[in-house]
Write a protein that holds these residues in place. Structure first.
Motif, PDB file in Angstrom:
ATOM      1  N   GLU A 145      23.605  64.721  34.378  1.00 26.93           N
ATOM      2  CA  GLU A 145      23.359  63.294  34.607  1.00 26.93           C
ATOM      3  C   GLU A 145      22.927  62.590  33.329  1.00 26.93           C
ATOM      4  OE1 GLU A 145      20.575  63.104  37.821  1.00 26.93           O
ATOM      5  OE2 GLU A 145      22.126  63.424  39.364  1.00 26.93           O
ATOM      6  N   ARG A 146      22.094  63.262  32.532  1.00 26.76           N
ATOM      7  CA  ARG A 146      21.652  62.660  31.260  1.00 26.76           C
ATOM      8  C   ARG A 146      22.836  62.528  30.305  1.00 26.76           C
ATOM      9  NH1 ARG A 146      16.615  62.514  28.565  1.00 26.76           N
ATOM     10  NH2 ARG A 146      16.824  60.934  26.918  1.00 26.76           N
ATOM     11  N   TYR A 147      23.688  63.558  30.275  1.00 24.43           N
ATOM     12  CA  TYR A 147      24.868  63.492  29.414  1.00 24.43           C
ATOM     13  C   TYR A 147      25.828  62.397  29.880  1.00 24.43           C
ATOM     14  CZ  TYR A 147      29.461  64.447  27.554  1.00 24.43           C
ATOM     15  OH  TYR A 147      30.686  64.281  26.953  1.00 24.43           O
ATOM     16  N   SER A 148      26.041  62.311  31.184  1.00 29.16           N
ATOM     17  CA  SER A 148      26.992  61.351  31.742  1.00 29.16           C
ATOM     18  C   SER A 148      26.564  59.907  31.496  1.00 29.16           C
ATOM     19  CB  SER A 148      27.161  61.572  33.243  1.00 29.16           C
ATOM     20  OG  SER A 148      27.698  62.861  33.495  1.00 29.16           O
ATOM     21  N   ALA A 149      25.286  59.690  31.210  1.00 27.80           N
ATOM     22  CA  ALA A 149      24.780  58.334  30.972  1.00 27.80           C
ATOM     23  C   ALA A 149      25.101  57.846  29.559  1.00 27.80           C
ATOM     24  CB  ALA A 149      23.275  58.293  31.208  1.00 27.80           C
ATOM     25  N   ILE A 150      25.569  58.752  28.693  1.00 27.51           N
ATOM     26  CA  ILE A 150      25.923  58.356  27.319  1.00 27.51           C
ATOM     27  C   ILE A 150      27.195  57.522  27.375  1.00 27.51           C
ATOM     28  CG2 ILE A 150      26.588  59.175  25.025  1.00 27.51           C
ATOM     29  CD1 ILE A 150      24.973  61.701  25.549  1.00 27.51           C
ATOM     30  N   ALA A 151      27.083  56.283  26.922  1.00 27.82           N
ATOM     31  CA  ALA A 151      28.218  55.364  27.069  1.00 27.82           C
ATOM     32  C   ALA A 151      28.618  54.702  25.755  1.00 27.82           C
ATOM     33  CB  ALA A 151      27.878  54.299  28.097  1.00 27.82           C
ATOM     34  N   THR A 152      28.361  55.358  24.640  1.00 30.24           N
ATOM     35  CA  THR A 152      28.705  54.766  23.351  1.00 30.24           C
ATOM     36  C   THR A 152      29.652  55.656  22.563  1.00 30.24           C
ATOM     37  OG1 THR A 152      27.803  53.909  21.266  1.00 30.24           O
ATOM     38  CG2 THR A 152      26.720  55.840  22.207  1.00 30.24           C
TER      39      THR A 152
END
Length: 212
Positions: A145-152
């Protein structure tokens, strides 16, 4: 000149090819031209006798290292190892990774991301496929979930976001058996780590960076 065998050797460079290549690279970077050196060489090669195109690409890469001589050579190698032949992009990533290595906690980050790389060294990174339904621990879920939140896709912001995964990675490695007996679970866990490694490799291959 490469196609006629007049390639610089040692200290001999009678046609000043090194200087010419450095000049071309500086113009490309200064003007921010998005030029892929491999595509240019391949296209141009049709007009000449056969020659070692990879050798010419390495020759250009050596000039990059010469221009960036103040940067740790392993950083340059880490960027070049990703395979991108866009000269302007290569310079951008070298600068970003060089700045990233100046972090006070970089030694700890390097250790954990090299662990990420080592776990996936015998894993087909092209086969990465994560199924959250196969997670068996909260540590897998938290990391995903923390990885999936990376949006850049901005290189500097991306490295900072990946560095911020450290608490979740630490917990994952402490509590999760990556090489689970169940093949599907094992593949899922390695895929999760592979996701992170693949994302890092869009900037540089961190396993190529030596201690600074």
């Amino acid at each position: 000149l490469f196609s006629t065998g007049k390639i610089p050797t040692g200290s001999k460079d009678p046609f000043a090819l090194r200087r010419a290549a450095i000049g071309l690279i500086r113009i490309i970077v200064d003007k921010q031209y998005p030029l892929d050196i491999a595509k240019i060489i391949t296209k141009a090669s049709k007009q000449y006798n056969d020659y070692d195109q990879e050798g010419l690409i390495r020759f250009v890469y050596d000039r990059i290292a010469q221009i960036k001589k103040e940067v740790n050579p392993s950083i340059i190698n880490a960027v070049l190892s990703c395979g991108d032949k866009n000269i302007t992009d290569i310079f951008s990533r070298i600068d970003v990774v060089d700045a990233f290595t100046k972090r006070s906690d970089f030694g700890d980050l390097l250790a954990i991301f090299k662990r990420v790389a080592n776990i996936t060294k015998d894993f087909d990174l092209a086969s990465v496929s994560v199924d959250p339904k196969r997670f068996e621990t909260p540590y897998e879920t938290a990391l995903y979930e923390r990885y999936s939140a990376i949006a850049t896709n901005d290189y500097a912001l991306l490295l900072e976001a990946l560095a911020a995964l450290r608490p979740e990675l630490d917990a994952f490695f402490e509590h999760v058996m990556v090489n689970a007996e169940d093949e599907a679970v094992r593949h899922n866990r390695k895929s999760l780590i592979g996701l992170i490694y693949n994302r890092f490799k869009t900037v540089a291959d961190i396993k190529e960076i030596t201690a600074l």
